[in-house]
Design a protein around this motif. Structure first.
Motif, short mmCIF file in Angstrom:
data_model
loop_
_atom_site.label_atom_id
_atom_site.label_comp_id
_atom_site.label_asym_id
_atom_site.label_seq_id
_atom_site.Cartn_x
_atom_site.Cartn_y
_atom_site.Cartn_z
N GLY A 245 0.07 5.91 -5.75
CA GLY A 245 -1.19 5.51 -6.35
C GLY A 245 -1.50 4.03 -6.18
N ILE A 246 -0.93 3.39 -5.16
CA ILE A 246 -1.20 1.97 -4.95
C ILE A 246 -2.14 1.77 -3.76
CG2 ILE A 246 -0.19 -0.30 -4.49
CD1 ILE A 246 2.37 0.72 -5.81
N GLY A 247 -3.35 1.36 -4.06
CA GLY A 247 -4.34 1.02 -3.04
C GLY A 247 -4.56 -0.47 -3.06
N PRO A 248 -5.49 -1.00 -2.26
CA PRO A 248 -5.74 -2.44 -2.20
C PRO A 248 -6.11 -3.04 -3.56
CG PRO A 248 -6.93 -1.29 -0.46
CD PRO A 248 -6.35 -0.24 -1.33
N THR B 49 -1.27 -4.63 8.32
CA THR B 49 -2.47 -4.29 9.10
C THR B 49 -3.72 -4.47 8.24
OG1 THR B 49 -1.16 -2.64 10.28
CG2 THR B 49 -3.54 -2.52 10.55
N TYR B 50 -3.64 -3.99 7.01
CA TYR B 50 -4.79 -4.11 6.10
C TYR B 50 -5.16 -5.57 5.89
CZ TYR B 50 -7.79 -3.74 2.05
OH TYR B 50 -8.85 -3.85 1.21
N LEU C 4 0.84 -1.20 0.00
CA LEU C 4 0.00 0.00 0.00
C LEU C 4 0.87 1.25 0.00
CD1 LEU C 4 -2.78 -0.75 2.67
CD2 LEU C 4 -2.99 -0.83 0.18
N SER C 5 0.63 2.15 -0.94
CA SER C 5 1.35 3.42 -0.95
C SER C 5 0.54 4.44 -1.74
CB SER C 5 2.75 3.24 -1.56
OG SER C 5 3.40 4.48 -1.57
N PRO C 6 -0.34 5.15 -1.05
CA PRO C 6 -1.18 6.13 -1.74
C PRO C 6 -0.36 7.14 -2.54
CG PRO C 6 -1.93 5.84 0.52
CD PRO C 6 -0.66 5.05 0.38
N LEU C 7 0.85 7.48 -2.06
CA LEU C 7 1.69 8.45 -2.77
C LEU C 7 2.07 7.94 -4.16
CD1 LEU C 7 4.07 9.64 0.07
CD2 LEU C 7 2.32 10.99 -1.07
N VAL D 289 7.26 1.43 6.69
CA VAL D 289 5.98 2.06 7.03
C VAL D 289 4.86 1.49 6.15
CG1 VAL D 289 4.78 4.25 6.67
CG2 VAL D 289 6.85 4.19 8.04
N GLU D 290 5.16 1.35 4.84
CA GLU D 290 4.16 0.87 3.89
C GLU D 290 3.89 -0.62 4.08
OE1 GLU D 290 6.77 2.75 3.10
OE2 GLU D 290 5.76 4.63 2.60
N ALA E 220 1.65 -1.06 7.10
CA ALA E 220 0.26 -0.69 6.83
C ALA E 220 -0.41 -1.80 6.01
CB ALA E 220 0.19 0.63 6.09
#
Lengths: 401, 194
Positions: free
Chosen positions: B113-116, B150-151, B108-111, B143-144, B147
């Motif tokens: 553009g990677i979501g589930p 956790t997801y 996961l890394s919104p920065l 950090v990623e 997360a």
């Protein structure tokens, strides 16, 4: 202002003005292409130096260079590329320190514009982590712009806390960097309108790192409250002031006498995020956490105390800023087990004479380490006694008088 | 542009290769016997044509399903979730694991553009069909990666599968004195009774 006003009192014998228990002192500083210094090497005596020069000659730049070796950033908040001398492509600062047993330590930092490369070395070797070299010289800068910590926006106060805690708490900087990284990712995820379950994936790390920061800040403020009040009272000549930590996460309630444990903070943080979830989604930013903490200064007796930032006079704000630096020095001294190097950048210009004298008295009464003072006028140094060697600084060159 | 420049510019697209290294590699290939250079070219060609994603675990393999998914001696009750296919080599090379794998294809890394939805999460959940008793999450301790762990933990949550995370701590054969503070702190908080 004459030294006569400041004859050391309380049984301090002459010649011990700034103490003899030096842990470490800066013996030599070498500057290359740093601000207005082209190529300059200066040796300082163990006791310290008075740097005299007109405005714009490089007094503050020199202190900035020395403090750069403490935190590897400008204390004036300048970006690294702004520190490079005009028309050149890199700067380098090297400091040679002498430690208590006589051992020499060399701390150096260089920055190259191309590729934005920063290189830090300790005795010639690059440390594995930046954090290992941070705080190696043990120094404090008092500047006239410190008043911004008290009178400016909350970001300046958080920055103050972050710097001192990074210097004295072994893991603080690493946790802070982790927190910032998570915060950026979580904010991006909010902006993109991520699902609640994706957002929740970031909460765990945000709360975990965030609570470590909150705990460290809360502990530091609690430990330094009395010291701050004491210094403020001494400098102001009997007035009262207080400092309080106001975290963005409401303090967990419960037994007032019992210290708040980590578990309490974690629950409070999660609860706050839950309550703010809808607003965060609308606004697209994280609304709770140590990035929104405050440090509150108040002046006056506890019954009619007022906020220093909005209602304090300029003199009260400057006094609080000096008291805060004194507390910082005390923190550093406790962590170092010895004396920090004290740098005073034209601070007396901003304080009225009685306050200036009381600041010097405070400095004289405690066992401080090496002292570096700047001023445009030699007369100011009457305050500091004759113990400091004088240097003239002009157009980026320095020579001993 | 000459064929030499052509090849050099192809090399510069590889990670960690700059212009100078690209030309050094190109000139090296010009010096060795032509058949050796052709062998390299054929190896690259064969790899590009034959290696594909396993439709079960998303591993890179010449066969679909891959050799882990089809191997009857592997423990089919455990799945180890990794970020990249290259992580499998590290874990399997340790010899300490005999179960199956699942490649997420990142973290996961919104920065970035990677979501589930960009990760192979649904295909992992689809594999939790009763036979699987444990999912080991082996994402990186960044950090990623944390997360992402956790997801996944929450996503797998109520399916009656045990979810575990790789331990963090001191390297084997390492000297305590030389370990960094963060690692020692992790090792302390993750200490075990004896």
């Amino acid at each position: 202002m004459k030294l006569g006003h400041l004859e050391p009192r309380g049984g301090l014998e002459k010649g011990r003005f700034f103490g003899y228990f030096y842990r470490v002192f800066l013996q030599r500083i070498q500057l290359r292409n740093f601000r207005n210094f082209e190529d300059e090497t200066v040796d300082f005596p163990e006791r310290g130096a008075a740097l005299i020069g007109d405005n714009g000659q490089g007094k503050t730049n020199l202190l900035e260079a020395i403090y750069y070796l403490e935190i590897f950033r400008s204390f004036r908040g300048a970006r690294d590329e702004q520190l490079i001398r005009f028309g050149t492509d890199h700067f380098r600062v090297e400091g040679s320190l002498v430690e208590a047993g006589g051992a020499e330590v060399t701390v150096a930092a260089a920055y190259r514009r191309e590729g934005r490369r920063k290189k830090v070395t300790l005795n010639g070797d690059e440390p594995q982590r930046f954090g290992e070299a941070i705080g190696r010289i043990g120094a404090i800068v008092f500047t006239a712009s410190d008043v911004e910590i008290v009178a400016g926006g909350p970001a300046a106060r958080r920055r103050f806390l972050d710097i001192i805690l990074s210097l004295v708490e072994p893991d603080y900087l690493a946790v802070l960097q982790r927190y910032r990284r998570i915060l950026t990712q979580r904010n991006e995820s909010l902006r993109e309108g991520a699902s609640p379950s994706e957002l929740a994936a970031w909460n765990h790390g945000l709360v975990d790192a965030g609570c470590s920061i909150i705990e460290a800040r809360a502990r530091w403020v609690a430990e330094q409250r009395a010291g701050f009040a004491r210094y403020y009272e001494k400098i102001s000549g009997g007035q009262q002031a207080s400092i309080d930590y106001a975290p963005s996460i409401p303090k967990p309630t419960g037994d007032r006498a019992a210290p708040i444990d980590r578990h309490g903070w974690i629950e409070a943080f999660h609860g706050r995020l839950q309550r703010l979830a809808e607003r965060e989604r609308r606004r697209g930013v994280t609304l709770a956490g140590p990035h929104r903490d405050e440090l509150k200064f108040r002046v006056g007796n506890s019954s009619d105390a007022v906020g220093l930032r909005s209602f304090g006079s300029a003199g009260q704000q400057r006094t609080a800023a000096v008291a805060l630096r004194m507390v910082e020095a005390e923190t550093l001294r406790a962590a170092l087990g010895g004396e920090p190097i004290i740098m005073l950048d034209d601070v007396f210009a901003e304080l009225d004479p009685p306050r200036s004298e009381r600041v010097v008295e405070l400095l004289a009464a405690e066992e401080w380490g090496q002292v570096l003072v700047t001023s445009p006028k030699p007369s100011e140094f009457a305050l500091m006694g004759d113990s400091l060697a004088e240097y003239r600084i002009a157009a980026g060159t320095l020579r001993r008088v | 542009m000459s064929v030499i420049d052509d090849l050099a510019s192809e090399f510069t697209r590889l990670p960690g290769i700059g212009r100078k290294t690209a030309y050094r590699l190109t000139h090296y290939l010009l010096k060795i016997p032509p058949e050796e250079a052709c062998r390299l070219a054929r190896a690259i060609e064969a790899m590009a044509e034959r290696v594909r994603r396993c439709s079960i675990c998303n591993n890179l393999s010449e066969s679909d399903p891959c050799e882990f998914c089809t191997n009857p001696t592997r423990d089919r009750t455990v799945i180890c979730v990794v970020e990249e296919a290259s992580d499998i080599a590290a874990i399997d090379g340790s010899g300490g694991y005999r179960g199956l794998y699942h490649v997420l294809g990142g973290c996961l890394s919104p920065l970035d553009g990677i979501g589930p939805e960009e990760l192979n999460v649904d295909s992992l959940l689809a594999r939790l069909n009763g036979e699987v008793r444990e999912v080991i999450i082996a994402t990186n301790p960044s950090v990623e990666g944390e997360a992402t762990a956790t997801y996944l933990h929450r996503a797998i949550g109520s399916r009656g599968v045990q979810v575990t995370r790789l331990a963090r701590g001191l390297p084997v054969g390492g000297d305590l004195e030389y370990a960094d503070g963060v690692t020692i702190a992790q090792a302390l908080s993750g200490r075990r009774g004896m």
